[in-house]
Design a protein around this motif. Sequence first.
Motif, mmCIF file in Angstrom:
data_model
loop_
_atom_site.group_PDB
_atom_site.id
_atom_site.type_symbol
_atom_site.label_atom_id
_atom_site.label_comp_id
_atom_site.label_asym_id
_atom_site.label_seq_id
_atom_site.Cartn_x
_atom_site.Cartn_y
_atom_site.Cartn_z
ATOM 1 N N THR A 131 -7.184 -7.313 -15.191
ATOM 2 C CA THR A 131 -8.553 -7.007 -15.613
ATOM 3 C C THR A 131 -9.274 -8.252 -16.123
ATOM 4 O OG1 THR A 131 -7.907 -4.749 -16.197
ATOM 5 C CG2 THR A 131 -9.930 -5.570 -17.177
ATOM 6 N N GLU A 132 -8.504 -9.157 -16.729
ATOM 7 C CA GLU A 132 -9.081 -10.403 -17.253
ATOM 8 C C GLU A 132 -9.359 -11.427 -16.159
ATOM 9 O OE1 GLU A 132 -7.109 -12.091 -20.694
ATOM 10 O OE2 GLU A 132 -6.299 -10.120 -21.204
ATOM 11 N N GLY A 133 -8.970 -11.112 -14.935
ATOM 12 C CA GLY A 133 -9.275 -12.015 -13.835
ATOM 13 C C GLY A 133 -8.103 -12.823 -13.319
ATOM 14 N N PHE A 134 -6.930 -12.616 -13.865
ATOM 15 C CA PHE A 134 -5.743 -13.303 -13.350
ATOM 16 C C PHE A 134 -5.313 -12.672 -12.026
ATOM 17 C CE2 PHE A 134 -5.713 -14.455 -17.778
ATOM 18 C CZ PHE A 134 -5.183 -15.743 -17.795
ATOM 19 N N SER A 135 -4.731 -13.499 -11.147
ATOM 20 C CA SER A 135 -4.270 -13.013 -9.834
ATOM 21 C C SER A 135 -2.907 -12.350 -9.990
ATOM 22 C CB SER A 135 -4.204 -14.168 -8.837
ATOM 23 O OG SER A 135 -5.481 -14.698 -8.604
ATOM 24 N N ILE A 136 -2.921 -11.214 -10.677
ATOM 25 C CA ILE A 136 -1.721 -10.467 -11.062
ATOM 26 C C ILE A 136 -1.917 -9.013 -10.637
ATOM 27 C CG2 ILE A 136 -0.487 -9.530 -13.068
ATOM 28 C CD1 ILE A 136 0.272 -12.280 -12.865
ATOM 29 N N ASP A 137 -0.834 -8.373 -10.265
ATOM 30 C CA ASP A 137 -0.885 -6.939 -10.027
ATOM 31 C C ASP A 137 0.507 -6.374 -10.267
ATOM 32 O OD1 ASP A 137 -1.948 -4.481 -9.474
ATOM 33 O OD2 ASP A 137 -2.564 -4.941 -7.428
ATOM 34 N N SER A 138 0.608 -5.072 -10.376
ATOM 35 C CA SER A 138 1.903 -4.404 -10.538
ATOM 36 C C SER A 138 1.775 -2.972 -10.070
ATOM 37 C CB SER A 138 2.367 -4.448 -12.003
ATOM 38 O OG SER A 138 1.416 -3.852 -12.862
ATOM 39 N N ILE A 139 2.922 -2.395 -9.709
ATOM 40 C CA ILE A 139 2.968 -1.009 -9.225
ATOM 41 C C ILE A 139 3.563 -0.133 -10.319
ATOM 42 C CG2 ILE A 139 3.968 0.547 -7.511
ATOM 43 C CD1 ILE A 139 3.934 -1.780 -5.529
ATOM 44 N N GLU A 140 2.943 0.994 -10.556
ATOM 45 C CA GLU A 140 3.406 1.899 -11.611
ATOM 46 C C GLU A 140 4.902 2.183 -11.477
ATOM 47 O OE1 GLU A 140 2.306 6.294 -13.491
ATOM 48 O OE2 GLU A 140 1.693 5.787 -11.453
ATOM 49 N N PRO A 141 5.673 2.045 -12.553
ATOM 50 C CA PRO A 141 7.118 2.311 -12.471
ATOM 51 C C PRO A 141 7.400 3.776 -12.153
ATOM 52 C CG PRO A 141 6.443 1.928 -14.753
ATOM 53 C CD PRO A 141 5.262 1.597 -13.893
ATOM 54 N N MET A 142 8.320 3.983 -11.241
ATOM 55 C CA MET A 142 8.688 5.333 -10.814
ATOM 56 C C MET A 142 10.144 5.658 -11.133
ATOM 57 S SD MET A 142 6.892 5.297 -7.049
ATOM 58 C CE MET A 142 5.214 4.687 -6.847
ATOM 59 N N GLY A 143 11.027 4.674 -10.949
ATOM 60 C CA GLY A 143 12.445 4.905 -11.178
ATOM 61 C C GLY A 143 13.194 3.599 -11.271
ATOM 62 N N ALA A 144 14.503 3.688 -11.525
ATOM 63 C CA ALA A 144 15.388 2.529 -11.645
ATOM 64 C C ALA A 144 15.043 1.719 -12.890
ATOM 65 C CB ALA A 144 15.361 1.672 -10.376
ATOM 66 N N GLU A 170 0.817 -1.217 0.000
ATOM 67 C CA GLU A 170 0.000 0.000 0.000
ATOM 68 C C GLU A 170 0.848 1.263 0.000
ATOM 69 O OE1 GLU A 170 -2.218 -3.428 1.318
ATOM 70 O OE2 GLU A 170 -0.339 -2.554 2.059
ATOM 71 N N ASN A 171 2.103 1.155 0.464
ATOM 72 C CA ASN A 171 3.002 2.305 0.442
ATOM 73 C C ASN A 171 4.154 2.060 -0.528
ATOM 74 O OD1 ASN A 171 3.338 4.971 1.649
ATOM 75 N ND2 ASN A 171 5.295 4.197 2.410
ATOM 76 N N ASN A 172 3.870 1.266 -1.536
ATOM 77 C CA ASN A 172 4.854 0.968 -2.594
ATOM 78 C C ASN A 172 6.129 0.336 -2.042
ATOM 79 O OD1 ASN A 172 3.104 2.132 -4.524
ATOM 80 N ND2 ASN A 172 3.913 4.166 -4.049
ATOM 81 N N PHE A 173 6.001 -0.364 -0.930
ATOM 82 C CA PHE A 173 7.122 -1.059 -0.275
ATOM 83 C C PHE A 173 8.233 -0.108 0.188
ATOM 84 C CE2 PHE A 173 5.179 -4.462 -2.828
ATOM 85 C CZ PHE A 173 4.940 -5.371 -1.814
ATOM 86 N N MET A 174 7.910 1.173 0.333
ATOM 87 C CA MET A 174 8.847 2.121 0.937
ATOM 88 C C MET A 174 8.533 2.229 2.430
ATOM 89 S SD MET A 174 10.697 2.937 -1.639
ATOM 90 C CE MET A 174 11.730 4.201 -0.906
ATOM 91 N N PRO A 175 9.556 2.229 3.292
ATOM 92 C CA PRO A 175 9.290 2.325 4.731
ATOM 93 C C PRO A 175 8.752 3.695 5.110
ATOM 94 C CG PRO A 175 11.631 2.562 4.307
ATOM 95 C CD PRO A 175 11.001 2.207 2.989
ATOM 96 N N GLY A 222 11.794 -0.411 -7.627
ATOM 97 C CA GLY A 222 11.668 0.691 -8.572
ATOM 98 C C GLY A 222 10.752 1.788 -8.081
ATOM 99 N N THR A 223 10.411 1.762 -6.788
ATOM 100 C CA THR A 223 9.565 2.797 -6.198
ATOM 101 C C THR A 223 10.431 3.789 -5.418
ATOM 102 O OG1 THR A 223 9.143 1.382 -4.278
ATOM 103 C CG2 THR A 223 7.552 1.305 -6.093
ATOM 104 N N MET A 224 9.826 4.903 -4.991
ATOM 105 C CA MET A 224 10.599 6.010 -4.433
ATOM 106 C C MET A 224 9.908 6.628 -3.232
ATOM 107 S SD MET A 224 11.314 7.822 -8.120
ATOM 108 C CE MET A 224 12.050 9.286 -7.373
#
Length: 418
Positions: free
Chosen positions: A325-338, A148-153, A178-180
Motif C-alpha cells: 500500500t505504501e508503494g513498495f513492489s511487494i505482494d503476498s498471498i493470503e495464507p491458507m495452510g501449511a 492468479e491461481n495461487n500457484f496451484m495447477p 502454503g496454498t491449496m
Amino acid sequence: MKVSVLAQNLSGSEIIKIAGEINELKKQGQNIANLTIGDFDADIYPIPTELKDGIIDAYNHNQTNYPPADGMLSLRESVSGFLKSRMGLEYGANEILISGGSRPLIYSTYLALVDPGDWVVFPAPSWNNNHYCDLTGAEKLIVPTRAENNFMPTADELRPHLKGATLLALCSPLNPTGTMFSKKDLEEICDLVIAENKSRPADQKPLYLLYDQIYSQLTFGEYKHYDPVTLRPELKDYTVFVDGGSKCFAATGVRVGWGFGPAEIINNMKAIVGHMGAWSPKAEQVAMAEYLKNEPVVDTFLDTLKTNIQASLNTLHEGFQALKTEGFSIDSIEPMGAIYLTVKVDYIGKTTPEGTVLANSADVNFYLIKNAGVALVPFSAFGTGDDSAWFRVSVGASTLQEMKDLLPRVKAALAKLV
C-alpha cells in the motif's frame, strides 16, 4: 576421483546454500531471521507432551529392535482410524506403510511406479520432484503455474501433458506456497486422470497420482483440504498418498511418516523401503500409535499449533500488504495452510547503495540477508526460473515477535534500492 553419472549430475539444494550463508553471518554475530527451512524450532513449537512421554516410555520398555518392514501393526491400525475419523478415508492396515518421515515414501513411490525414461508430470513451484526424477531416471515434465491461481495447477494447464505419462505428482497444501486446491479445481484434475486411464489399453501402465498431503491437518479459516479419492472414489486404485506426523505435530525429527494406497503398490513400496532401511524408529512408532488414538489431546494440540502458526503468517501477510500500500513492489498471498507464506519481492534489476545490480532472485535474497537480516527462499529453488520475483517464507522456526521485528528492517533495506 570417478563417481557415478548420477552423483555427478544430481543438483544440490539451494536451501542448503542459503543456510550456509546464514550460518556464516551468524558466526560474525549478525542476527538473521531464518525463514528458509520447512521445519520447526522445537523450543518454540515442541512436540505434544503426550507423544514425547510416550516415546520416552517406549525406550524405557526396550522398544529398540527392528520394527516390521511395513511398520508396527498397532500404528498402521491407529493411522487407519485417524484417516477414517479425520478425512473419511477407508484404508486397512495392509494398505498403509510406515517410514522414517515422508521422503522415503515419495522416493519409494517413484521407484515402485516409474521406470527410467517414464514421464512424470508435476507443477512448478513444487518441492523436490525434480530431484526424485533425477534419482529414478524419469523424464521431467514441469508445468508452470500462475500467481492468479495461487500457484496451484489447473486442469487446463495439466491437460496437454498427461497423455502417456506415468505419474502425476501433486501436493496440497502446497510446499512452497502454503496454498491449496479448491474443490472444483481438484475435481477437474481428477476427471482428467480418470479419462486418461480409460483411454489406455490394458497392457499400458496407467497414469498414477502421487498426492502429498503432509500438511493436510494445518489449514486455516474457511479453507478446507480436499483429496482425490474422496472426490472421485474410482481413483483409489491409482492414488498413493503421502502423509505423516512430521508437520501436524511439529515432529519433523521424530521421523514417523505414513503412506497409503492400493495394497499391491504399498506391498512393493514396503520391499523398497525395507531395502533402504528407511524405517521409522520402533519406540517412536509405539508412541505415535497410542497418541493418535487420543482424539481430544490431538485436537487440543492441533488447535494451539494452528492458532500460533496462523498468527505468524497473518502478521507477515498484513505487514507485506501494508508495504504494498505504501508503494513498495511487494505482494503476498493470503495464507491458507501449511507453515508457508508466498511473498513477491519484485526488485530484480534494482541497484544497491554500493552500485551492485540485483540480477536475479538469489541476488535479491542475499541482499535481504545482509541488509535486513531476513532469509527467504526464492521459487527458483522449487523449479521456476531465477527471474521469478516470488519467494517462500517459512514461519516454523521463528517467534511471532520476530515476525513483527523483521518488517521494518525489510522496509528500510528495500527503500535503499534504486
